[in-house]
Design an enzyme around this catalytic site. Sequence first.
Site, PDB file in Angstrom:
ATOM      1  N   LYS A  19     -10.439  -5.513  -5.183  1.00  0.00           N
ATOM      2  CA  LYS A  19     -11.760  -4.180  -5.940  1.00  0.00           C
ATOM      3  C   LYS A  19     -11.897  -3.154  -6.011  1.00  0.00           C
ATOM      4  CE  LYS A  19     -12.387  -4.063  -0.472  1.00  0.00           C
ATOM      5  NZ  LYS A  19     -12.711  -4.916   0.559  1.00  0.00           N
TER       6      LYS A  19
ATOM      7  N   LYS B 222      -4.297 -11.491  -7.209  1.00  0.00           N
ATOM      8  CA  LYS B 222      -5.275 -11.263  -6.654  1.00  0.00           C
ATOM      9  C   LYS B 222      -6.365 -10.068  -7.365  1.00  0.00           C
ATOM     10  CE  LYS B 222      -7.538  -9.686  -1.503  1.00  0.00           C
ATOM     11  NZ  LYS B 222      -7.229  -8.887  -1.195  1.00  0.00           N
TER      12      LYS B 222
ATOM     13  N   LYS C 176       0.892  -1.544   0.194  1.00  0.00           N
ATOM     14  CA  LYS C 176      -0.238  -0.298   0.327  1.00  0.00           C
ATOM     15  C   LYS C 176       1.350   1.306   0.249  1.00  0.00           C
ATOM     16  CE  LYS C 176      -4.047  -1.340   2.155  1.00  0.00           C
ATOM     17  NZ  LYS C 176      -5.441  -1.159   2.656  1.00  0.00           N
TER      18      LYS C 176
END
Length: 336
Positions: A203, A200, A118
Site C-alpha cells: 500500500k 508483494k 523496513k
Amino acid sequence: MAEFSNDKKTIFSGVQPSGNLTIGNYLGAIKNFAEFQDEYNCLYCVVDEHAITVRQNPAELRRRTYETLALYIATGLDPEKNILYVQSHVPCHAELGWILNCYTMFGELSRMTQFKDKSAKNANNINAGLFTYPTLMAADILLYQTDIVPVGVDQKQHLELTRDIAERFNSVYGETFVVPEPYIPKHGAKIASLAEPTKKMSKSDENENAVVRILDSKDAIIRKFKRAVTDSDTCVKYADGKDGINNLLTIYSSFTGKTIEEAEREFEGKGYGDFKLAVGEACADALAPVRAEFDRLIADKAYLEAVMKSNSEQAYRIARKTLSKVQRKLGFTQIR
Ligand code: TRP
C-alpha cells in the site's frame, strides 16, 4: 454488541491505518473475515501504534484510522458481531507489549525480515519501535487468547515468533497464553504489484500504477490493470516465470470465484488486452458496493465513534483479564 463466548474459537487480526488498503489486503485478509463472524469470536484491530514505527502525518493518521474502520464495516464486518476497534484505545496492548519485550531475544528480533526490509527503507529512522514491532504484535494476539490469526504470508514469521514467545512464557509460568495458529487463505493470500509482479503489492508503493486500492474509481482500476506488466508470451496460462499473468489470474479468480483452470479456459485464444480488461472489470464490479457503503459510513463520524467506543470497551474487558493474569504470574503487586 458482539457476543464473546468461551465455547467459540477466537480470531484476531490487525490492519495498519498507514495507507489506503489495496486489493492485496482485501483478497488476502479482509474479504475472508466476514465468513468467520458467526462461528468465531472475532476481533479486528486498527493498529495505530504499529503505524507510528514509521513517521506519520497526524491528520492523515487520524483520517485513515476512521477510514480503515469504515472499510472494515463496508466489506461486510458487522460491528455487532465482531469487535472492531483501535489499538491505542485499549492500553493493555502497549503494557503487555512491554512485558513481552522482556521475553523476546535481541537475536530473534534481528532475524525478522520485515525489520530488515523496513530498516533499509527508513535508514534515517531505525527506531526501537520498528525493532520491537513484533512483540507488540504478539501482545495484540496473545491478549485475547487467540486461536487463529488470518495473515498474509509476509506476516508468518511474526506469527511464528508470537508462538515462540507464548510457549516460552507458558513454560516458565505455566499455561498462560493460547498458542495461536496462522490462517493463510489459499488464493489471494499474496497479491503482487502490477508493475513488478515478483514483489508483494504494497500500500505504500510509490508507483500508483502498481497498486489497486479498494476505494479506487472504476476508471482508475481499469486503467491500472491495462498497464499491468505481463510477459512477451501471448497465452493466458498459470506457469513458472509468468509472474504477471499468474498474479492477474489469481486476482481474477479471487474476485469471480472461478478457479484458475476455468479462467484459463475462458481466455483461451484471447489476447492479454482482453484478459486485462476482464480482470479490471471483475475487480471494479466486485468493489463497487464496498465503495458505496464506505462513502455512506465515512460521512457518519458519530456512528464510527460510537462503534470505536463500545467495541474498545468490550476488547478492554477481555484484554484486561489476560493482562492481570500475566502480571500476577510475574509477581507484580496488585491493588485492584
Ligand atoms: N503486522 C501486521 C501487518 O502489517 C498488522 C498487525 C498488527 C497484525 N498486529 C497484528 C496482524 C496482529 C495480525 C495480528 O500486516
